[in-house]
Design an enzyme around this catalytic site. Structure first.
Site, mmCIF file in Angstrom:
data_model
loop_
_atom_site.group_PDB
_atom_site.id
_atom_site.type_symbol
_atom_site.label_atom_id
_atom_site.label_comp_id
_atom_site.label_asym_id
_atom_site.label_seq_id
_atom_site.Cartn_x
_atom_site.Cartn_y
_atom_site.Cartn_z
ATOM 1 N N SER A 1 -54.012 -2.556 -85.149
ATOM 2 C CA SER A 1 -54.713 -1.286 -84.936
ATOM 3 C C SER A 1 -54.366 -0.241 -85.987
ATOM 4 C CB SER A 1 -54.505 -0.795 -83.501
ATOM 5 O OG SER A 1 -53.202 -0.401 -83.241
ATOM 6 N N ASP B 1 -58.228 -0.818 -99.755
ATOM 7 C CA ASP B 1 -59.592 -0.598 -100.229
ATOM 8 C C ASP B 1 -59.677 0.491 -101.288
ATOM 9 O OD1 ASP B 1 -60.376 -2.544 -98.502
ATOM 10 O OD2 ASP B 1 -61.651 -1.284 -97.247
ATOM 11 N N LYS C 1 -57.362 -5.965 -84.697
ATOM 12 C CA LYS C 1 -57.832 -5.167 -83.573
ATOM 13 C C LYS C 1 -58.543 -3.936 -84.118
ATOM 14 C CE LYS C 1 -58.101 -5.694 -80.149
ATOM 15 N NZ LYS C 1 -59.377 -6.152 -79.520
#
Length: 428
Positions: A316, A327, A341
């Site tokens: 999470s 990214d 998750k």
């Protein structure tokens, strides 16, 4: 688990915890307590209305939700306990283990985590859809479960001899939770092996951040920061750690998110902003397709080279931070695939002090990746064999040292990045 005033949760996997290590869910009483004590049917209808308005899937997982309302409001309820049972039964029709009802005691316990002080055995759990048993996301470091040898992805097949197959998560949490200095026996399935662990419940103080100064083979000082959980103290402790290292003039960082099961979404956003000066951090998508985007805001504390360590217990909020840094090409991610998750729950109080967690959205990484059930793939994959993994578990002081293979790899990568950044600075 967040970011909004009623408390958003990063996946009920992070919310379903035997130590109640979950979300800072703000209370919101939409009706008076007395009203629902006199008319429990209204509580059933309020839950139906919340699901109808907020649930992430407009098809309600292929359930005729209006027909469900007619069925449950056609009944008579003589007590709030009967209403509670009906609500739990109604929610099961969604076949979503993370959308759940909590009685007043469960809802009150849910909020304990934001103080960083817990009572229990120290594991975070979720339902395993493949086996219908309870799955361990991760044990909390230095907790009784951790010390006993419970590991990420273990299956809990029984609690004190009672099978967990098909068991509701609330029920599992209540069975595992208990008074300090009492025992609970967990039957654990790990691969083909099954064994019992008798664990003593205790009070647990979660220290979210631990640090150490580390020297690379070529004499560079780097900061090692291990983040165990995204609770309400995590952002402040992370800020202090980075500022202390910056004052010492270190050359780079290793951020260790291994076995970090997540927590508060807002903490993950705040911590990401400490490393990122610009770029998207995370976006959430609801059933209308609307996107709520969180971005860096020019408040980064450092631009020095960074390596992030992750594993199967990183879930999470850990996946939000590692995904954002990956990214945006801000860090090199090292280790093994994360838990996966990517769901968001809204947690709110109901009129009689009970509560409801509703899956309202999924989150995406800056590049638009949906990591639910997929996880984050590291830039550099490095597995640890079982013997070494057990050695590190038994002696946590070896984490982030030369006896830690993943850290050693991170240090090597960091040394290269420091050298490259230095060469670029000279060229400019």
């Amino acid at each position: 688990m967040m970011m909004m005033k009623r408390g958003l949760v990063l996946g009920a996997t992070a919310a379903m915890v035997t130590t109640v290590a979950v979300t800072g869910a703000g209370l919101h009483f939409s009706q008076s307590m007395a009203f629902f004590q006199e008319s429990p049917k209204e509580l059933v209808d309020e839950v139906w209305q919340i699901i109808n308005q907020q649930y992430v899937d407009a098809t309600f997982n292929q359930v005729d939700w209006r027909a469900v309302r007619e069925e449950y409001l056609d009944r008579s309820y003589d007590s709030k306990e009967e209403a509670y049972d009906a609500i739990e039964e109604m929610l099961k029709e969604l076949d979503d283990p993370y959308t759940r009802f909590m009685n007043p005691e469960d809802f009150q316990n849910l909020q304990i985590d934001t103080s960083g002080e817990l009572i229990g055995v120290g594991i975070q759990i979720s339902l395993d859809e493949d086996t219908d048993y309870i799955r361990v996301i991760s044990p909390i470091e230095d907790s009784p479960a951790f010390d006993a040898g419970i590991e990420s992805r273990d299956l809990i097949t029984a609690i004190d001899g009672r099978s967990t197959e098909g068991m509701d998560l609330n029920e599992a949490v209540n069975l595992i939770r208990g008074e300090p200095d009492t025992q609970v026996t967990l039957t654990i399935q790990r691969g083909e092996e099954q064994r019992e662990y008798e664990i003593t419940r205790t009070e647990i103080e979660v220290r979210p951040v631990r640090t150490r100064l580390q020297e690379t083979p070529d004499g560079q000082n780097v900061g090692y920061i291990r983040l165990n959980q995204f609770n309400s103290n995590a952002a402040d402790e992370m800020r202090s750690a980075i500022e202390d290292f910056e004052e010492q003039g270190i050359s780079g960082y290793v951020l260790d998110l291994r076995s970090n099961p997540g927590g508060l979404l807002q903490a993950s956003v705040e911590i990401s902003r400490m490393w990122l000066d610009e770029g998207t951090i995370v976006s959430t998508v609801n059933r209308q397709g609307k996107v709520d985007e969180q971005s860096a805001n020019g408040t980064a504390l450092t631009d020095k080279p960074l390596v992030v360590l992750v594993d199967g217990g990183s879930a999470s909020a850990s996946e939000i931070v590692s995904g954002a840094l990956q990214d945006n090409s801000r860090a090199v991610v090292v280790g093994t695939q994360t838990f996966g998750k990517g769901l968001v729950q809204s947690v709110r109080g109901l009129g009689d002090g009970s509560g409801l967690a509703v899956t309202i959205a999924k989150y995406l990484t800056p590049d638009g990746r949906d990591i639910d059930e997929k996880g984050i793939d590291p830039d550099v994959v490095l597995e640890i064999d079982e013997d070494k993994e057990e050695e590190l578990r038994l002696n946590r002081d070896t984490l982030g040292t030369s006896d830690d293979p993943q850290f050693s790899e991170a240090l090597s990568i960091l040394q290269t990045e420091i050298s490259r950044q230095g060469q670029q600075a000279e060229a400019n």
